[in-house]
Design a protein around this motif. Sequence first.
Motif, PDB file in Angstrom:
ATOM      1  N   LEU A  71       0.825  -1.204   0.000  1.00 37.21           N
ATOM      2  CA  LEU A  71       0.000   0.000   0.000  1.00 37.21           C
ATOM      3  C   LEU A  71       0.865   1.263   0.000  1.00 37.21           C
ATOM      4  O   LEU A  71       0.586   2.218  -0.732  1.00 37.21           O
ATOM      5  N   CYS A  72       1.902   1.247   0.792  1.00 34.85           N
ATOM      6  CA  CYS A  72       2.776   2.418   0.881  1.00 34.85           C
ATOM      7  C   CYS A  72       3.591   2.607  -0.395  1.00 34.85           C
ATOM      8  O   CYS A  72       3.918   3.745  -0.761  1.00 34.85           O
ATOM      9  N   GLY A  73       3.911   1.509  -1.084  1.00 35.15           N
ATOM     10  CA  GLY A  73       4.685   1.596  -2.305  1.00 35.15           C
ATOM     11  C   GLY A  73       6.177   1.646  -2.039  1.00 35.15           C
ATOM     12  O   GLY A  73       6.625   1.842  -0.902  1.00 35.15           O
ATOM     13  N   GLU A  74       6.945   1.442  -3.112  1.00 38.17           N
ATOM     14  CA  GLU A  74       8.403   1.475  -2.996  1.00 38.17           C
ATOM     15  C   GLU A  74       8.851   2.846  -2.503  1.00 38.17           C
ATOM     16  O   GLU A  74       8.474   3.876  -3.078  1.00 38.17           O
ATOM     17  N   HIS A  75       9.647   2.840  -1.448  1.00 35.97           N
ATOM     18  CA  HIS A  75      10.118   4.083  -0.823  1.00 35.97           C
ATOM     19  C   HIS A  75       8.951   4.997  -0.443  1.00 35.97           C
ATOM     20  O   HIS A  75       9.067   6.231  -0.485  1.00 35.97           O
ATOM     21  N   ASP A  76       7.810   4.381  -0.079  1.00 37.56           N
ATOM     22  CA  ASP A  76       6.610   5.121   0.345  1.00 37.56           C
ATOM     23  C   ASP A  76       6.108   6.090  -0.729  1.00 37.56           C
ATOM     24  O   ASP A  76       5.507   7.129  -0.432  1.00 37.56           O
TER      25      ASP A  76
END
Length: 329
Positions: free
Chosen positions: A31-36
């Motif tokens: 949900l946050c994704g790569e490196h937020d």
Amino acid sequence: MALGALTPPQDPAASTEMLIEFPDNRLLIDLCGEHDKNLATIEQKLSVQINRRGNQLWILGDEGAQNRAAEVLGALYARLEAGRSVEPGDMDRELRMGVARSGDQLEMFRGGKVEIKTRKKLVEPRTDAQKAYVQSLFANEMAFGIGPAGTGKTYLAVAVGVSMFLNGQVDKIILSRPAIEAGERLGFLPGDMKEKIDPYMQPLYDALDDFLPSKQLAKLFEEKSIEIAPLAFMRGRTLSNAFVVLDEAQNASTMQMKMFLTRLGEGSRMVITGDRTQVDLPRGMPSGLADAERLLNSVPKISFNYFTSKDVVRHPLVAAIIEAYEADN
């Protein structure tokens, strides 16, 4: 419910924060994704700050922005729980539309969302105007989609056509465009008539290729279950049990538009898409799309759906370009 309840912060001094808990930390990572990067997108679009602590997200911002961010995060997490990915297009859709209202009810709804199933992908509208447009395509025998380039008018129409074909609701798909750009120059192009016309039909081929495997698509073309043809080739036909799309309809003359609309046969659906600002007809020749809009606007069972630059789903610069030209008129 997988999404943790929204609770007030424990620290009274942090009264501007909202807490959301997620039970599955692995899904939270996605949900946050790569490196937020997904969180960063939400922060930028909604003017909030999101901090992650374990399986919790704390949202800092005004109350309205907090609630909006929580809706977006909840909807994206639900996608991940269902085994689906979160792509940039999904982010864009949720940020534009939010969570669908529970009162919305259509056969193709799932969890309050409009979805179009094809063989290669699941297509979901990304703006409220797109959502209303897809609803009208399923609900009406004839629908118009009018607005600027990049708003998904043709793409969504072809997706609905493929979905209805795969479900057995229609027997064939017929896609057409006026070849107005070619005019008399067709004779100077190399090849037979199909090879001369195909460059003008390429956007329709591209859309189909997004929804059907190449081998199946080739077979359907061979069987004539799918046809792509210039508007002039529609004369004299009655199109029954078909899903018919006329693209770039602003370049049809009044007589061509009347001819096309009267091809509608039993069990068929017809979609007409166009952009009133991109008419390529000879000077002084009225657009058939404008006449159809004027004459048919009050006819029952014909829907008119309108898009603006806010519905552009291509590169953000496309919307800015369209707005600049609109402001100059």
